[in-house]
Design an enzyme around this catalytic site. Structure first.
Site, PDB file in Angstrom:
ATOM      1  N   LYS A  60       0.817  -1.221   0.000  1.00  0.00           N
ATOM      2  CA  LYS A  60       0.000   0.000   0.000  1.00  0.00           C
ATOM      3  C   LYS A  60       0.847   1.266   0.000  1.00  0.00           C
ATOM      4  CE  LYS A  60      -1.790  -1.380   3.968  1.00  0.00           C
ATOM      5  NZ  LYS A  60      -0.819  -2.383   4.466  1.00  0.00           N
ATOM      6  N   HIS A  82      -0.011  -3.833  14.759  1.00  0.00           N
ATOM      7  CA  HIS A  82       0.581  -2.675  14.087  1.00  0.00           C
ATOM      8  C   HIS A  82       0.556  -1.518  15.071  1.00  0.00           C
ATOM      9  CE1 HIS A  82       1.753   0.312  11.229  1.00  0.00           C
ATOM     10  NE2 HIS A  82       1.768  -0.548  10.239  1.00  0.00           N
ATOM     11  N   GLU A  90       5.970  -5.989   8.465  1.00  0.00           N
ATOM     12  CA  GLU A  90       5.306  -5.479   7.257  1.00  0.00           C
ATOM     13  C   GLU A  90       5.661  -4.011   7.022  1.00  0.00           C
ATOM     14  OE1 GLU A  90       1.212  -5.899   8.311  1.00  0.00           O
ATOM     15  OE2 GLU A  90       1.263  -8.068   8.282  1.00  0.00           O
TER      16      GLU A  90
HETATM   17  C1  LIG Z   1      -1.629  -3.919   8.275  1.00  0.00           C
HETATM   18  C2  LIG Z   1      -0.572  -2.968   7.892  1.00  0.00           C
HETATM   19  N1  LIG Z   1       0.674  -3.447   7.695  1.00  0.00           N
HETATM   20  C3  LIG Z   1       1.683  -2.643   7.311  1.00  0.00           C
HETATM   21  C4  LIG Z   1       1.479  -1.293   7.099  1.00  0.00           C
HETATM   22  C5  LIG Z   1       2.636  -0.450   6.670  1.00  0.00           C
HETATM   23  O1  LIG Z   1       2.984   0.430   7.688  1.00  0.00           O
HETATM   24  P1  LIG Z   1       4.231   1.384   7.553  1.00  0.00           P
HETATM   25  O2  LIG Z   1       4.184   2.025   6.235  1.00  0.00           O
HETATM   26  O3  LIG Z   1       4.072   2.325   8.693  1.00  0.00           O
HETATM   27  O4  LIG Z   1       5.469   0.553   7.729  1.00  0.00           O
HETATM   28  C6  LIG Z   1       0.209  -0.729   7.318  1.00  0.00           C
HETATM   29  C7  LIG Z   1      -0.024   0.696   7.123  1.00  0.00           C
HETATM   30  O5  LIG Z   1      -1.113   1.224   7.244  1.00  0.00           O
HETATM   31  C8  LIG Z   1      -0.855  -1.604   7.712  1.00  0.00           C
HETATM   32  O6  LIG Z   1      -2.095  -1.136   7.910  1.00  0.00           O
END
Ligand SMILES: Cc1ncc(COP(=O)(O)O)c(C=O)c1O
Length: 379
Positions: A47, A184, A261
């Site tokens: 994402k 998270h 993640e």
């Molecule tokens: C379930 C989950 N995993 C991983 C991420 C990635 O987080 P970050 O970009 O803070 O590392 C997000 C971000 O919203 C998330 O919702």
């Protein structure tokens, strides 16, 4: 970091707005994660930036992927299929976790043939998955403190720790294998205490689960949140890694696989944006610049990601506090009201560093302004 002279040359060659993505920087960020967190298998959170070229680069570096929608799943699946992996994987699912606890029934049906590894955090989801994705392996997402994180996630997702083992039991009763738990701590988590607390909560849940006869939980997914160095207030990643390693080794035996993640940490510093000044005015004596990208485009992270980006000039000279606006007709399209910039002409260029995460991922084409062109370097 791409030198300014190259950034300027690329903008002259390709036009603006231009999003320049440096794949060497992505590889460096991945290598830094692996060096400091050797026990952790990295699942890149697609994402943050779902550009297929990033997926390919990270796959070849050895990463796995966290997807949160069926279209992200398709991007990863399409782009890693046929690529020679660094390490032989037996199943596609060693490479992908579907880490959105809420899934549409159509999504579950499409995922099911792949025997997906998916997260869940409530009873309704178990009933849905039993019907539409009976071959899924489950990971329970729990709620943990998000205090001080730039983007807070705990109000939307995560089972209360007190009901965690009941949810594990309910999934088992519905015929699923619960393979682990995940959390998270919120995105851009500069308050490292969140991780310490989340790890302790996870260890307590694993212990309670074992006491109640659930011995099959073998994964702990510590989510994302690793902060990008947007400014010098962000403590070095090594400090967070040292804390994580110490707590993980203290609380979890070696047979527990640790996943993470990260999204932002891998891609934020890998992109720079170059924009052009298309308008200039003085309003109430304040200098206002209008540029060809804005809140509805690559700067959308200001709104959705709560990330304040800064614009810098390629030219030197005396500066004053200016406002910088995007190109649309909407006053919400305000990039900043406090940029220190020199006196510039129409057609001059500005740039923003560290804009690779949650930026063009959430841009729209409101008013018909197309998204910034993407140029890949060191691919
Ligand atoms: C379930 C989950 N995993 C991983 C991420 C990635 O987080 P970050 O970009 O803070 O590392 C997000 C971000 O919203 C998330 O919702």
């Amino acid at each position: 970091m791409i030198p300014l002279s190259r950034l300027k040359r690329l903008a002259r060659e390709h036009g603006t707005p231009l999003f320049v993505l440096d794949h060497d920087e992505i590889r460096r960020n991945y290598a830094e994660l692996k060096k400091h967190l050797p026990r952790i298998q990295v699942y890149y959170a697609v994402k943050a930036n779902s550009d297929p070229a990033i997926v390919k680069t990270l796959f070849q570096a050895g990463a796995s992927f966290d997807v949160a929608s069926i279209s992200e799943f398709r991007i990863v699946h399409r782009n890693i299929e046929g690529l020679p992996p660094k390490k032989r994987q037996d199943y596609i699912w060693d490479k992908i976790i579907y880490a959105n606890p809420i899934k549409a029934t159509e999504t579950l049906s499409e995922l099911d043939p792949y025997k997906p590894l998916v997260t869940y955090d409530n009873y309704e989801e178990i009933r849905k998955m039993r019907k539409y994705s009976p071959h899924a392996g489950l990971v329970l997402r729990i709620r943990v403190p998000n205090t001080g994180s730039m983007v807070e996630l705990s109000s939307k997702f995560g089972a209360a720790p007190g009901e965690a083992v009941d949810l594990i039991e309910a999934a088992r009763a519905a015929g699923f294998t619960v393979e682990g738990i995940s959390f998270h701590v919120g995105s851009q988590a500069t308050n490292f205490d969140n991780y310490i607390q989340a790890l302790q909560i996870s260890a307590d849940i694993l212990q309670e689960a074992r006491l109640r006869g659930h011995h099959g939980l073998k994964h702990l997914d510590i989510g994302g949140g690793f902060p990008a160095p947007y400014d010098n207030k962000v403590r070095p990643f090594r400090e967070l890694a040292d804390l994580l390693n110490a707590e993980i080794d203290r609380l979890f035996t070696r047979d527990i696989t640790i996943l993470a993640e990260p999204g932002r940490f891998l891609v934020a510093t890998a992109a720079s944006l170059v924009v052009k000044i298309i308008g200039k005015a003085r309003r109430d004596r304040k200098l206002c610049y209008y540029v060809d990208d804005g809140i509805y485009g690559t700067y959308s992270g200001i709104l959705f990601d709560h990330c304040q980006y800064h614009l810098e000039s390629f030219q030197k000279g005396p500066t004053e506090i200016c406002s910088v606006f995007g190109p649309t007709c909407d006053a919400l399209d305000t990039i900043s009201t406090v940029e220190n910039l020199p006196d510039l002409k129409l057609g001059d260029l500005l740039y923003t560093r560290n804009i690779g995460a949650y930026s063009n991922a959430s841009s729209t084409n409101f008013n018909g302004f197309p998204p910034a062109k993407v140029v890949h370097v060191n691919q």
